[in-house]
Design a protein around this motif. Structure first.
Motif, mmCIF file in Angstrom:
data_model
loop_
_atom_site.group_PDB
_atom_site.id
_atom_site.type_symbol
_atom_site.label_atom_id
_atom_site.label_comp_id
_atom_site.label_asym_id
_atom_site.label_seq_id
_atom_site.Cartn_x
_atom_site.Cartn_y
_atom_site.Cartn_z
ATOM 1 N N GLN A 13 -7.043 57.729 -19.576
ATOM 2 C CA GLN A 13 -7.256 57.438 -18.160
ATOM 3 C C GLN A 13 -6.156 58.070 -17.312
ATOM 4 N N GLN A 14 -4.947 58.004 -17.813
ATOM 5 C CA GLN A 14 -3.813 58.581 -17.084
ATOM 6 C C GLN A 14 -3.971 60.089 -16.943
ATOM 7 N N GLU A 15 -4.552 60.728 -17.968
ATOM 8 C CA GLU A 15 -4.780 62.167 -17.916
ATOM 9 C C GLU A 15 -5.697 62.536 -16.759
ATOM 10 N N VAL A 16 -6.769 61.775 -16.587
ATOM 11 C CA VAL A 16 -7.688 62.022 -15.477
ATOM 12 C C VAL A 16 -6.998 61.716 -14.147
ATOM 13 N N PHE A 17 -6.279 60.615 -14.106
ATOM 14 C CA PHE A 17 -5.595 60.197 -12.887
ATOM 15 C C PHE A 17 -4.619 61.267 -12.402
ATOM 16 N N ASP A 18 -3.871 61.872 -13.313
ATOM 17 C CA ASP A 18 -2.817 62.816 -12.939
ATOM 18 C C ASP A 18 -3.335 64.221 -12.631
ATOM 19 N N ASN A 19 -4.522 64.559 -13.104
ATOM 20 C CA ASN A 19 -5.026 65.914 -12.914
ATOM 21 C C ASN A 19 -5.222 66.219 -11.424
ATOM 22 N N LYS A 20 -4.940 67.471 -11.028
ATOM 23 C CA LYS A 20 -4.959 67.854 -9.614
ATOM 24 C C LYS A 20 -6.308 68.383 -9.143
ATOM 25 N N ALA A 21 -7.295 68.456 -10.004
ATOM 26 C CA ALA A 21 -8.597 68.978 -9.590
ATOM 27 C C ALA A 21 -9.169 68.136 -8.453
ATOM 28 N N ARG A 22 -9.886 68.797 -7.559
ATOM 29 C CA ARG A 22 -10.493 68.089 -6.432
ATOM 30 C C ARG A 22 -11.765 67.354 -6.856
ATOM 31 N N ALA A 28 -18.276 59.327 -20.173
ATOM 32 C CA ALA A 28 -17.588 58.387 -21.046
ATOM 33 C C ALA A 28 -18.552 57.345 -21.583
ATOM 34 N N GLY A 29 -18.279 56.887 -22.804
ATOM 35 C CA GLY A 29 -19.106 55.870 -23.413
ATOM 36 C C GLY A 29 -18.855 54.504 -22.810
ATOM 37 N N ARG A 30 -19.725 53.573 -23.140
ATOM 38 C CA ARG A 30 -19.575 52.199 -22.671
ATOM 39 C C ARG A 30 -18.256 51.620 -23.154
ATOM 40 N N ARG A 31 -17.690 50.757 -22.331
ATOM 41 C CA ARG A 31 -16.471 50.012 -22.646
ATOM 42 C C ARG A 31 -15.235 50.882 -22.780
ATOM 43 N N THR A 185 -15.255 59.277 -25.898
ATOM 44 C CA THR A 185 -16.092 58.385 -26.694
ATOM 45 C C THR A 185 -15.330 57.096 -26.969
ATOM 46 N N ALA A 186 -16.058 56.012 -27.089
ATOM 47 C CA ALA A 186 -15.426 54.727 -27.365
ATOM 48 C C ALA A 186 -14.680 54.757 -28.692
ATOM 49 N N GLU A 187 -15.226 55.464 -29.678
ATOM 50 C CA GLU A 187 -14.596 55.524 -30.997
ATOM 51 C C GLU A 187 -13.223 56.188 -30.939
ATOM 52 N N ASN A 188 -13.090 57.203 -30.073
ATOM 53 C CA ASN A 188 -11.841 57.956 -30.012
ATOM 54 C C ASN A 188 -10.770 57.286 -29.171
ATOM 55 N N VAL A 189 -11.187 56.644 -28.069
ATOM 56 C CA VAL A 189 -10.186 56.127 -27.130
ATOM 57 C C VAL A 189 -9.999 54.622 -27.215
ATOM 58 N N ARG A 190 -10.891 53.936 -27.937
ATOM 59 C CA ARG A 190 -10.757 52.478 -28.056
ATOM 60 C C ARG A 190 -10.866 52.031 -29.512
ATOM 61 N N PRO A 191 -9.867 52.360 -30.336
ATOM 62 C CA PRO A 191 -9.916 51.941 -31.747
ATOM 63 C C PRO A 191 -9.943 50.431 -31.906
ATOM 64 N N ASP A 192 -9.526 49.698 -30.873
ATOM 65 C CA ASP A 192 -9.543 48.240 -30.934
ATOM 66 C C ASP A 192 -10.960 47.679 -30.882
ATOM 67 N N MET A 193 -11.945 48.544 -30.603
ATOM 68 C CA MET A 193 -13.335 48.107 -30.497
ATOM 69 C C MET A 193 -14.131 48.367 -31.772
ATOM 70 N N ARG A 194 -13.480 48.614 -32.868
ATOM 71 C CA ARG A 194 -14.166 49.039 -34.092
ATOM 72 C C ARG A 194 -15.275 48.067 -34.503
ATOM 73 N N GLU A 195 -14.987 46.774 -34.483
ATOM 74 C CA GLU A 195 -15.990 45.799 -34.899
ATOM 75 C C GLU A 195 -17.183 45.787 -33.944
ATOM 76 N N GLU A 196 -16.903 45.871 -32.649
ATOM 77 C CA GLU A 196 -17.983 45.880 -31.667
ATOM 78 C C GLU A 196 -18.839 47.138 -31.800
ATOM 79 N N LEU A 197 -18.210 48.251 -32.121
ATOM 80 C CA LEU A 197 -18.958 49.490 -32.287
ATOM 81 C C LEU A 197 -19.844 49.438 -33.522
ATOM 82 N N GLU A 198 -19.357 48.806 -34.581
ATOM 83 C CA GLU A 198 -20.191 48.644 -35.770
ATOM 84 C C GLU A 198 -21.394 47.763 -35.468
#
Length: 428
Positions: A13-22, A28-31, A185-198
């Motif tokens: 999220q910080q990467e998107v926030f900091d980018n200077k593109a207009r 992005a996936g759910r959650r 993807t939720a799998e890549n950025v939210r490893p804490d959601m593993r059970e919910e993703l399964e």
């Protein structure tokens, strides 16, 4: 943000926030927190610039309220506001003269003639906003030469035909730094959601899972039940109904058709064993059912509209009341859910993301099988959110409509208990 108030973001999220593109496009996936990110970015813009105007736009006012209004009121510090949040207008006013408003594309008049022009625009769930909305409505607002608004477009994907896919590709291809796109993807950025993703994998079909959680741009074509396959969903080995086995019947009300599919509910599987067709009305269908399934426990799953449709001249007589009077248990929603929800339920039962099938058809149910294969989306309106439309011009959808009703009722996605209309003599 402000030196006295900080909001934490995930690294992506910080990467998107900091980018200077207009123009920033986020698939992005759910959650994954995309709506939270957009809320923070709009808040930050209003906080750091005086007399600015930020607008957050969703497919409908209701959807944007649900996805962002509560989040905004949670993260915005009250000391930054001039007065309380304006609930009726869905607007926040800041002490530095800036304003943040929520709008919906279901009220297009509210998006025209906004003054002053916005300097920050968020398009939430953009893939589900009507075609050409960006060029016809958003771009004119964003290109005021005196304001030069920044634009954030966020959504889960919806195929490869829409504007979102085209703008995402523009962000991948642009080398000037004006456009930039990301895919999370939720799998890549939210490893804490593993059970919910399964859990989601075992609930959704593979293409829906890839779209909703992996932000994949899938092309499912115009076929509504794209997971249906004669290879794995049609069988000549399904056991016939046992003498004491309960009967479950999906019904699509349609005069002189009354398409009905007869099921056995076995464990976590649904077996479509027989089909009924050609009854003139509800009364005739009932006689046919009673003749064929004598002294049985019969549950019917009709279209929710049957609770309002009168099939007799007698006041207050509806299809539902006729079915109840016949001794059938009536299971239906008080209000039919969005078509896309019931379609996702069927596709997940046909084959979920783990490759497991739980919905099977007897090979002799030829009309039902043909209906599953031939039911298509109306051109230009496939896989929408609450505005998806099935093409009814070919009369192929009657049996598949009934399949949607029973599958969504028994296996609702994301709902623990459905809101129902039921015979008062029964309880659950």
């Amino acid at each position: 943000m402000n030196e006295n108030y900080e909001v934490s973001l995930f690294p992506f999220q910080q990467e998107v926030f900091d980018n200077k593109a207009r123009f920033k496009i986020v698939a992005a996936g759910r959650r994954t927190g995309k709506s939270f990110l957009a809320s923070v970015m709009a808040y930050s813009h209003c906080l750091e610039h005086r007399n600015q105007r930020a607008i957050l736009i969703g497919p409908t006012v209701g959807m944007i309220r649900e996805s962002m209004w509560t989040t905004l009121k949670t993260i915005v510090h009250r000391s930054h506001l001039e007065g309380l949040p304006r609930e009726m207008d869905l607007e926040l006013r800041f002490i530095n003269g800036s304003r943040l408003s929520l709008k919906g594309f279901d009220r297009p008049d509210s998006l025209r003639g906004i003054s002053p022009s916005p300097t920050f625009i968020v398009l939430d769930e953009f893939a589900f906003i009507k075609a050409n909305a960006f060029t016809e409505v958003v771009l004119p607002m964003a290109t005021d030469p005196n304001r030069k608004a920044k634009v954030v477009i966020i959504s889960t994907p919806k195929g490869v035909q829409g504007d979102f896919y085209q703008l995402f590709n523009k962000g991948q291809e642009d080398r000037a730094g004006i456009w930039k796109s990301w895919q999370f993807t939720a799998e890549n950025v939210r490893p804490d959601m593993r059970e919910e993703l399964e859990l989601a994998k075992s609930t959704l079909d593979v293409k829906t899972y890839e779209q909703e959680y992996c932000a994949t741009f899938n092309n499912t074509g115009d076929s509504v039940f794209y997971q249906f396959s004669r290879e794995w969903n049609v069988s000549d080995n399904l056991l016939p109904l046992g003498e004491q086995e309960p009967v479950h019947i999906a019904i699509d009300f349609n005069i002189k058709i009354m398409a009905s599919s007869v099921f056995a509910h076995r464990g976590d599987q649904l077996h479509c064993l027989e089909e009924l067709y050609g009854s003139a009305d509800t009364h005739q269908l009932i006689r046919k059912i009673k003749s064929k399934y004598k002294n049985r426990d019969i549950t019917v799953y009709p279209d929710a509209s049957g609770n309002a449709r009168k099939t007799s001249a007698a006041t207050g007589v509806t299809d539902f009341s006729i079915l109840r009077d016949a001794g059938f248990r009536v299971c239906a929603r008080a209000k039919q859910p969005p078509i896309i929800d019931s379609v996702n339920c069927v596709n997940s039962l046909l084959k979920d993301a783990n490759g497991v099938s739980r919905l099977f058809f007897n090979k002799d149910c030829t009309r039902t099988i043909a209906s599953m294969e031939q039911t298509a989306w109306k051109v230009g309106q496939s896989t929408g959110m609450d505005n998806a439309t099935i093409d009814k011009t070919k009369n192929t959808e009657h049996f598949s409509d009934g399949i949607r009703y029973i599958c969504e009722y028994l296996y609702p996605i994301g709902k623990k208990k459905p809101a129902i209309i039921r015979d008062r003599s029964w309880s659950f």
